[in-house]
Scaffold this active site. Structure first.
Site, PDB file in Angstrom:
ATOM      1  N   ARG A  69     -22.320  62.438 -73.032  1.00  0.00           N
ATOM      2  CA  ARG A  69     -21.026  61.879 -73.451  1.00  0.00           C
ATOM      3  C   ARG A  69     -19.966  62.065 -72.356  1.00  0.00           C
ATOM      4  O   ARG A  69     -19.144  61.168 -72.129  1.00  0.00           O
ATOM      5  CB  ARG A  69     -20.585  62.549 -74.765  1.00  0.00           C
ATOM      6  CG  ARG A  69     -19.322  61.945 -75.345  1.00  0.00           C
ATOM      7  CD  ARG A  69     -19.070  62.444 -76.767  1.00  0.00           C
ATOM      8  NE  ARG A  69     -17.864  61.837 -77.313  1.00  0.00           N
ATOM      9  CZ  ARG A  69     -16.825  62.527 -77.790  1.00  0.00           C
ATOM     10  NH1 ARG A  69     -16.855  63.860 -77.796  1.00  0.00           N
ATOM     11  NH2 ARG A  69     -15.767  61.906 -78.257  1.00  0.00           N
ATOM     12  N   HIS A  73     -17.690  59.104 -70.712  1.00  0.00           N
ATOM     13  CA  HIS A  73     -16.219  59.149 -70.674  1.00  0.00           C
ATOM     14  C   HIS A  73     -15.695  59.169 -69.238  1.00  0.00           C
ATOM     15  O   HIS A  73     -14.572  58.749 -68.986  1.00  0.00           O
ATOM     16  CB  HIS A  73     -15.711  60.375 -71.455  1.00  0.00           C
ATOM     17  CG  HIS A  73     -15.782  60.194 -72.941  1.00  0.00           C
ATOM     18  ND1 HIS A  73     -14.888  60.771 -73.815  1.00  0.00           N
ATOM     19  CD2 HIS A  73     -16.638  59.474 -73.714  1.00  0.00           C
ATOM     20  CE1 HIS A  73     -15.196  60.429 -75.073  1.00  0.00           C
ATOM     21  NE2 HIS A  73     -16.261  59.650 -75.031  1.00  0.00           N
ATOM     22  N   ASN A  97     -11.224  62.908 -75.438  1.00  0.00           N
ATOM     23  CA  ASN A  97     -11.872  63.873 -74.539  1.00  0.00           C
ATOM     24  C   ASN A  97     -11.772  65.314 -75.033  1.00  0.00           C
ATOM     25  O   ASN A  97     -12.417  66.208 -74.477  1.00  0.00           O
ATOM     26  CB  ASN A  97     -11.275  63.767 -73.130  1.00  0.00           C
ATOM     27  CG  ASN A  97     -11.661  62.457 -72.467  1.00  0.00           C
ATOM     28  OD1 ASN A  97     -12.682  61.868 -72.835  1.00  0.00           O
ATOM     29  ND2 ASN A  97     -10.868  62.002 -71.515  1.00  0.00           N
ATOM     30  N   HIS A 197     -25.843  57.764 -79.706  1.00  0.00           N
ATOM     31  CA  HIS A 197     -25.533  58.444 -80.968  1.00  0.00           C
ATOM     32  C   HIS A 197     -26.784  58.789 -81.773  1.00  0.00           C
ATOM     33  O   HIS A 197     -26.679  59.138 -82.935  1.00  0.00           O
ATOM     34  CB  HIS A 197     -24.557  57.598 -81.796  1.00  0.00           C
ATOM     35  CG  HIS A 197     -23.190  57.541 -81.199  1.00  0.00           C
ATOM     36  ND1 HIS A 197     -22.174  56.774 -81.698  1.00  0.00           N
ATOM     37  CD2 HIS A 197     -22.657  58.196 -80.130  1.00  0.00           C
ATOM     38  CE1 HIS A 197     -21.095  56.933 -80.951  1.00  0.00           C
ATOM     39  NE2 HIS A 197     -21.358  57.786 -79.991  1.00  0.00           N
TER      40      HIS A 197
HETATM   41  C1  HEM Z   1     -19.435  52.393 -78.504  1.00  0.00           C
HETATM   42  C2  HEM Z   1     -18.347  53.123 -78.512  1.00  0.00           C
HETATM   43  C3  HEM Z   1     -18.364  54.596 -78.784  1.00  0.00           C
HETATM   44  C4  HEM Z   1     -17.556  55.259 -79.645  1.00  0.00           C
HETATM   45  C5  HEM Z   1     -16.454  54.679 -80.518  1.00  0.00           C
HETATM   46  C6  HEM Z   1     -17.945  56.647 -79.598  1.00  0.00           C
HETATM   47  C7  HEM Z   1     -17.355  57.661 -80.333  1.00  0.00           C
HETATM   48  C8  HEM Z   1     -17.850  58.925 -80.454  1.00  0.00           C
HETATM   49  C9  HEM Z   1     -17.310  59.934 -81.316  1.00  0.00           C
HETATM   50  C10 HEM Z   1     -16.075  59.790 -82.193  1.00  0.00           C
HETATM   51  C11 HEM Z   1     -18.094  61.027 -81.208  1.00  0.00           C
HETATM   52  C12 HEM Z   1     -17.928  62.350 -81.945  1.00  0.00           C
HETATM   53  C13 HEM Z   1     -17.021  63.287 -81.197  1.00  0.00           C
HETATM   54  C14 HEM Z   1     -16.730  64.530 -82.004  1.00  0.00           C
HETATM   55  O1  HEM Z   1     -16.145  64.384 -83.075  1.00  0.00           O
HETATM   56  O2  HEM Z   1     -17.074  65.641 -81.568  1.00  0.00           O
HETATM   57  C15 HEM Z   1     -19.140  60.729 -80.254  1.00  0.00           C
HETATM   58  C16 HEM Z   1     -20.134  61.592 -79.894  1.00  0.00           C
HETATM   59  C17 HEM Z   1     -21.090  61.296 -78.967  1.00  0.00           C
HETATM   60  N1  HEM Z   1     -21.181  60.141 -78.217  1.00  0.00           N
HETATM   61 FE1  HEM Z   1     -20.114  58.458 -78.500  1.00  0.00          FE
HETATM   62  N2  HEM Z   1     -18.981  56.784 -78.724  1.00  0.00           N
HETATM   63  C18 HEM Z   1     -19.275  55.563 -78.198  1.00  0.00           C
HETATM   64  C19 HEM Z   1     -20.229  55.279 -77.256  1.00  0.00           C
HETATM   65  C20 HEM Z   1     -21.073  56.220 -76.689  1.00  0.00           C
HETATM   66  C21 HEM Z   1     -21.921  55.983 -75.549  1.00  0.00           C
HETATM   67  C22 HEM Z   1     -21.970  54.680 -74.758  1.00  0.00           C
HETATM   68  C23 HEM Z   1     -22.600  57.139 -75.325  1.00  0.00           C
HETATM   69  C24 HEM Z   1     -23.618  57.446 -74.259  1.00  0.00           C
HETATM   70  C25 HEM Z   1     -24.480  56.595 -73.779  1.00  0.00           C
HETATM   71  C26 HEM Z   1     -22.184  58.093 -76.313  1.00  0.00           C
HETATM   72  C27 HEM Z   1     -22.688  59.354 -76.455  1.00  0.00           C
HETATM   73  C28 HEM Z   1     -22.261  60.266 -77.393  1.00  0.00           C
HETATM   74  C29 HEM Z   1     -22.923  61.540 -77.627  1.00  0.00           C
HETATM   75  C30 HEM Z   1     -24.182  62.023 -76.945  1.00  0.00           C
HETATM   76  C31 HEM Z   1     -22.173  62.193 -78.604  1.00  0.00           C
HETATM   77  C32 HEM Z   1     -22.434  63.595 -79.162  1.00  0.00           C
HETATM   78  C33 HEM Z   1     -21.716  64.598 -78.281  1.00  0.00           C
HETATM   79  C34 HEM Z   1     -21.944  66.043 -78.644  1.00  0.00           C
HETATM   80  O3  HEM Z   1     -22.818  66.365 -79.461  1.00  0.00           O
HETATM   81  O4  HEM Z   1     -21.233  66.870 -78.064  1.00  0.00           O
HETATM   82  N3  HEM Z   1     -21.227  57.512 -77.100  1.00  0.00           N
HETATM   83  N4  HEM Z   1     -18.956  59.441 -79.811  1.00  0.00           N
END
Ligand code: HEM
Length: 325
Positions: A69, A73, A97, A197
């Site tokens: 992630r 970002h 972030n 996700h």
């Molecule tokens: C399409 C638009 C996207 C939105 C709106 C979005 C939004 C989010 C949100 C809100 C979270 C949770 C954060 C939290 O509450 O701790 C999250 C987690 C995550 N996102 Fe996305 N995301 C997007 C795209 C992506 C992309 C493109 C990737 C990577 C290729 C990605 C990888 C991740 C990962 C791996 C997590 C988990 C992080 C953790 O466990 O620390 N996301 N994302």
């Protein structure tokens, strides 16, 4: 007879010169990454980074999704230039972030590589390499690639620069498409990268707005009830708990995330919207097959890692990923 020949020779020379100038200009405009950029400048760079990153992941597995992630970002805000790694005041202060985790993985790799080759390997490359290792680990070795390298580190990192560059969890498909198109990624790549996700967690605040009475109708009722138990208080609940983004196989980067969307079990509104939109629904269906999803995810990660990279003499090589030199 000599005259037409000399004219045509002259024209040929001019055409060649113009072509040469154009190709120099276009290579300056479109920076190129290469395979094994550090082959001569630091031959053990990649093996050293690999050991340090894998050992960090073994100490704290939750950092692996976190690193993926962070890379996303980083790349979406002023390109993959390591600017997300700078400590506050910086991009880290922007709301999306504030929940990033796994920065210690990059620190450990940077410390290890600085010991063998001081000032040679960029933080942006370390982050890209670490993301590949995250994907490799979380996919059980099923998704791998050779990371193109040669990125340099950016010289600016502000909270303001993040505005409008990252999607929010409530975004519509139109909003998701627009942000991804802004960095040159297609709708299909957006759907495929959302497969990130299939690992990691989200805080209640990211989906609390779906948990009213009654809950969001696009949410499976049994799943909604389970989420309400972890994140109580309705739409204004303030729990700081976290929930797995993929309820079925949360530690495997795989196609199951898409199968969950088909049965109304996407955690974020932005995830579930992919199933409820006429254009993206067939892309979701296609990605329920790992043989389709795996190679597409790999290719989309390479494309994401290329966004607006700094190469050559642009930017610099940071000595500490958290601070400007
Ligand atoms: C399409 C638009 C996207 C939105 C709106 C979005 C939004 C989010 C949100 C809100 C979270 C949770 C954060 C939290 O509450 O701790 C999250 C987690 C995550 N996102 Fe996305 N995301 C997007 C795209 C992506 C992309 C493109 C990737 C990577 C290729 C990605 C990888 C991740 C990962 C791996 C997590 C988990 C992080 C953790 O466990 O620390 N996301 N994302």
């Amino acid at each position: 007879m000599a005259k037409p020949n000399s004219v045509s020779n002259h024209v040929t020379v001019v055409v060649l010169l113009v072509t040469l100038c154009l190709s120099i200009l276009s290579s300056a405009v479109k920076a190129q990454l290469v395979s094994d950029f550090y082959k001569t400048s630091c031959p053990n760079a990649e093996s050293t980074i690999t050991s340090a990153v894998n050992s960090s992941f073994n100490k704290r597995r939750a950092s692996a999704p976190g690193v993926l992630r962070i890379h996303f970002h980083d790349c979406f805000v002023n390109g993959c230039d390591g600017s997300i790694l700078i400590d506050s005041p910086s991009e880290k202060d922007a709301i999306p972030n504030q929940t990033l985790q796994g920065f210690e993985v990059i620190d450990a790799a940077k410390t290890a590589v600085e010991k063998i080759c001081p000032g040679v390997v960029s933080c942006a490359d370390i982050l890209a390499l670490a993301s590949q290792l995250s994907v490799k680990l979380m996919s059980g070795g099923r998704i791998t690639w050779k990371v193109p390298t040669g990125r340099r580190d950016g010289l600016s990192s502000t909270s303001a620069s993040v505005s409008g560059k990252l999607n929010t969890p409530n975004d519509s498909v139109a909003q998701l498409k627009s942000v991804f198109a802004g960095v040159g990624l297609s709708t299909d790549q957006m759907v495929t990268l959302s497969g990130g996700h299939s690992i990691g967690v989200a805080h209640c605040s990211a989906f609390q707005s779906r948990l009213g009475t009654p809950p969001d109708p696009t949410l499976d009722p049994t799943y909604a009830a389970a989420l309400q138990a972890t994140c109580p208080g309705g739409t204004t609940g303030t729990s700081t708990n976290t929930v797995n983004l993929d309820l079925t196989t949360p530690t495997n980067l795989d196609e199951v995330y898409y199968k969950n969307l088909q049965v109304k079990k996407g955690l974020l509104t932005s995830d579930q919207n992919l199933q409820n939109d006429a254009e993206t629904q067939p892309m979701v269906a296609a990605n329920t097959n790992f043989a389709t999803f795996g190679p597409k995810f790999r290719d989309a990660m390479i494309a994401m890692g290329n966004i607006n990279v700094l190469t050559g003499t642009s930017g610099n090589i940071r000595l500490n990923c958290r601070k400007f030199n």
